[in-house]
Design a protein around this motif. Structure first.
Motif, PDB file in Angstrom:
ATOM      1  N   ALA A  56       0.829  -1.206   0.000  1.00 17.38           N
ATOM      2  CA  ALA A  56       0.000   0.000   0.000  1.00 17.38           C
ATOM      3  C   ALA A  56       0.862   1.254   0.000  1.00 17.38           C
ATOM      4  CB  ALA A  56      -0.925  -0.005   1.207  1.00 17.38           C
ATOM      5  N   LEU A  57       1.958   1.240   0.759  1.00 17.14           N
ATOM      6  CA  LEU A  57       2.857   2.386   0.796  1.00 17.14           C
ATOM      7  C   LEU A  57       3.524   2.609  -0.550  1.00 17.14           C
ATOM      8  CD1 LEU A  57       3.874   4.483   2.818  1.00 17.14           C
ATOM      9  CD2 LEU A  57       5.787   2.948   3.289  1.00 17.14           C
ATOM     10  N   ASP A  58       3.907   1.534  -1.208  1.00 15.47           N
ATOM     11  CA  ASP A  58       4.492   1.641  -2.542  1.00 15.47           C
ATOM     12  C   ASP A  58       3.469   2.174  -3.540  1.00 15.47           C
ATOM     13  OD1 ASP A  58       6.604   1.221  -4.461  1.00 15.47           O
ATOM     14  OD2 ASP A  58       5.469  -0.524  -5.168  1.00 15.47           O
ATOM     15  N   THR A  59       2.256   1.719  -3.441  1.00 19.76           N
ATOM     16  CA  THR A  59       1.196   2.186  -4.332  1.00 19.76           C
ATOM     17  C   THR A  59       0.890   3.663  -4.115  1.00 19.76           C
ATOM     18  OG1 THR A  59       0.265  -0.035  -4.315  1.00 19.76           O
ATOM     19  CG2 THR A  59      -1.136   1.718  -5.141  1.00 19.76           C
ATOM     20  N   ILE A  60       0.923   4.097  -2.855  1.00 19.81           N
ATOM     21  CA  ILE A  60       0.713   5.516  -2.565  1.00 19.81           C
ATOM     22  C   ILE A  60       1.808   6.355  -3.206  1.00 19.81           C
ATOM     23  CG2 ILE A  60       0.755   7.229  -0.709  1.00 19.81           C
ATOM     24  CD1 ILE A  60      -0.774   5.205   1.004  1.00 19.81           C
ATOM     25  N   GLY A  61       3.046   5.878  -3.162  1.00 15.66           N
ATOM     26  CA  GLY A  61       4.143   6.598  -3.805  1.00 15.66           C
ATOM     27  C   GLY A  61       3.943   6.725  -5.300  1.00 15.66           C
TER      28      GLY A  61
END
Length: 96
Positions: free
Chosen positions: A35-40
Motif C-alpha cells: 500500500a505504501l508503494d502504491t501511494i508513492g
C-alpha cells in the motif's frame, strides 16, 4: 482536456484514500508495504497530471525524486521483512 485531468486527479486521490485504509488496517506487514508503494506511485502520477494541467516542466525533478525514494523504500522494507535487518555488517565470519 482540463476537465479530464481534474477527473483523473479526483480518481487518483480516491485511490490514495483507499490505499491509506489498507496501510492503516492491512492484516500483514506485506500488505502495508504494498500500500505504501502504491501511494508513492499514485503521488507520482498526481504530480505528473498537475504538470500537464499547468503546462509546465517544473515538477519533473520532484517526480524523479519520488520515484527513486519509493523504490529505495520498498526495497529496504522488503529486505527488512526477509532478513530482519536493512544493512548487514560485513565483519561477521560465521557466514563463511
Amino acid at each position: 482536456m482540463s476537465s479530464l485531468l481534474l477527473l483523473s486527479l479526483a480518481i487518483l486521490s480516491l485511490a490514495i484514500v483507499c490505499c491509506m485504509y489498507r496501510l492503516l488496517k492491512g492484516p500483514s506487514i506485506s500488505d502495508r508495504i504494498a500500500a505504501l508503494d502504491t501511494i508513492g506511485v499514485l503521488l507520482l502520477s498526481m504530480i505528473a497530471v498537475i504538470c500537464m494541467l499547468l503546462k509546465t516542466y517544473a515538477y519533473f525533478d520532484i517526480i524523479l525524486v519520488i520515484g527513486i525514494l519509493t523504490f529505495i523504500g520498498t526495497t529496504a522494507f522488503a529486505r527488512y521483512i526477509e532478513r530482519g535487518v536493512v544493512i548487514e555488517s560485513g565483519d561477521d565470519d560465521s557466514d563463511r
